[in-house]
Design an enzyme around this catalytic site. Structure first.
Site, PDB file in Angstrom:
ATOM      1  N   GLY A  59      -1.001   8.576   2.193  1.00 43.51           N
ATOM      2  CA  GLY A  59      -2.270   9.304   2.257  1.00 43.51           C
ATOM      3  C   GLY A  59      -2.962   9.283   0.909  1.00 43.51           C
TER       4      GLY A  59
ATOM      5  N   SER B 104      -6.399   6.994   0.068  1.00 47.43           N
ATOM      6  CA  SER B 104      -7.843   6.807   0.160  1.00 47.43           C
ATOM      7  C   SER B 104      -8.506   7.855   1.051  1.00 47.43           C
ATOM      8  CB  SER B 104      -8.172   5.415   0.702  1.00 47.43           C
ATOM      9  OG  SER B 104      -7.714   4.419  -0.171  1.00 47.43           O
TER      10      SER B 104
ATOM     11  N   GLU C 111       3.958  -0.831  -4.608  1.00 45.87           N
ATOM     12  CA  GLU C 111       3.087  -1.355  -3.558  1.00 45.87           C
ATOM     13  C   GLU C 111       2.443  -2.677  -3.933  1.00 45.87           C
ATOM     14  OE1 GLU C 111      -0.924  -0.086  -1.038  1.00 45.87           O
ATOM     15  OE2 GLU C 111       0.080   1.397  -2.280  1.00 45.87           O
TER      16      GLU C 111
END
Length: 386
Positions: free
Chosen positions: A132, A134, A250
């Protein structure tokens, strides 16, 4: 001297490389009947049953300590697994975020109770996570998030909205970056990370259909969602530091190089046939490989820093930015090659279907995980250029 000067040419250790034949044999059997245009989805393709099959092999949470259900292996061992998953087009989307970054984030910043509860579930493919970050109006400018959690007698009361939340509709939990104090004008101050059980009252998940007809992006709404006190990850107000460390996981992995690799391999198989071979195609194959090889070396060098417990944020941004360029080059260049041929009608249908899918999703490669503008700003700062 800058942050990129510390990157060293690194080889995957032999004990980790030894995993590759076993993983490849498993995937060859498991995916033998899956066509290329389906395998091209790979890390956005959700298949909980397949994730559970990987868990039974001991291949989820591979780097987690054994005390939490993992195998205690190095980041290089996971790199080998991920490379094989992506190259084969395995549908790993269900567990992807949990294994890649939510678990490591909890290992680094979570409480002991959080580790004991969530990490074994991740290793058993029983807890799938989404990110969670953007929000509408914020995009990659994470410091401007407006979703807010207020302390109350029961813990935290959460209100707001997230968007571009990959596979939220297939996940059990979200780790959300929210504001717990101050205002969006305070930027990095007052941000925290909270674990949100997506089954709680007040949580609404709406999938967003993309150009390819898939629904892996979602928008998520929080309307007076009551969270327990132990939903907080790490320290209140330290969310910016934590989320930037999380983004290194990421942005640096093989998925930032291989999103188009199933298409490339399918095209390459055609080019190796008498009907598909041309000098121009051979030159294009060499051009793509000459870009993939050094990028893979860069990605492995970043992995080496992760094994030392470092947070190579700038280096990971470089991998993501350059890798995205190659990923988007592949479908565009292959389309040019195939449709410039005088016998383009003879191109195999499966290759064309795979090209069509990857062409439709490729624009999102330079959006997810940070836009080019954001990443290049980070890289410029790391090089001392701004």
């Amino acid at each position: 001297m800058n942050q990129l000067s510390s990157l060293d040419l690194t080889a995957i250790p032999p004990e980790d490389e030894a995993l590759r034949p076993q993983v490849r044999a498993f995937l060859t059997q498991a995916l033998k009947d899956v066509p290329a245009h389906i395998r091209a989805k790979s890390w956005t393709g959700c298949d909980p049953a397949f994730s559970r099959a990987l868990a039974r092999q001991g291949w989820l949470g591979l780097t987690f300590p054994r005390a939490y259900g993992g195998a205690g292996r190095s980041a290089f061992a996971r790199y080998v697994l991920v490379e094989e998953f992506l190259n084969s087009g395995a549908p790993v989307g269900s567990h992807w975020i949990a294994d890649r970054q939510s678990g490591p984030l909890l290992l680094k910043y979570g409480s002991e109770a959080q580790k004991q509860f969530y990490l074994p579930k991740i290793c058993r493919a029983e807890a799938f996570f989404c990110i969670g970050m953007s929000e509408p109006g914020s995009g990659s400018d994470l410091a401007s998030v407006r979703t807010r959690a207020e302390r109350n007698a029961q813990g935290w009361l959460l209100n707001g909205q997230k968007i571009w939340t990959t596979n939220a509709h297939n996940c059990h939990y979200m780790i959300a970056l929210v504001r717990t104090s101050g205002t969006p004008q305070d930027r990095h101050q007052g941000l925290s990370q909270l674990i949100v059980d997506l089954s709680l009252p007040g949580v609404t998940v709406r999938p967003i259909t993309d150009l390819a007809g898939d629904q892996h992006f979602c928008e998520v709404f929080f309307d007076n969602v009551q969270l327990a006190p132990d939903a907080l990850v790490g320290e209140e107000g330290k969310g910016w530091e934590q989320v930037t460390a999380e983004l290194a996981f990421e942005r640096s992995g093989p998925e930032r190089l291989y999103s188009s690799i199933v298409l490339f391999d399918t095209w390459l198989a055609y080019v190796r046939t008498p009907a598909g071979h041309t000098p121009a195609a051979q030159r294009l194959a060499g051009k793509i490989m000459s870009q993939l090889a050094p990028l893979r070396a860069l990605s492995i060098a970043v992995t080496e820093k992760l094994t030392r417990g470092e947070s190579p944020v700038v280096e990971a941004a470089l991998v993501k930015d350059l890798g995205t360029g190659v990923e988007q080059l592949i479908p565009a260049a292959i389309a040019d090659d195939l449709f410039a041929r005088s016998d383009s009608d003879a191109v195999p249908l499966e290759l064309l279907q795979t090209l069509n899918y990857v062409t439709l999703v490729a624009p999102c490669y330079s959006l997810r995980g940070g836009t080019r503008d954001i990443l290049r700003g980070m890289i410029a700062r790391g090089l001392g250029l701004r």
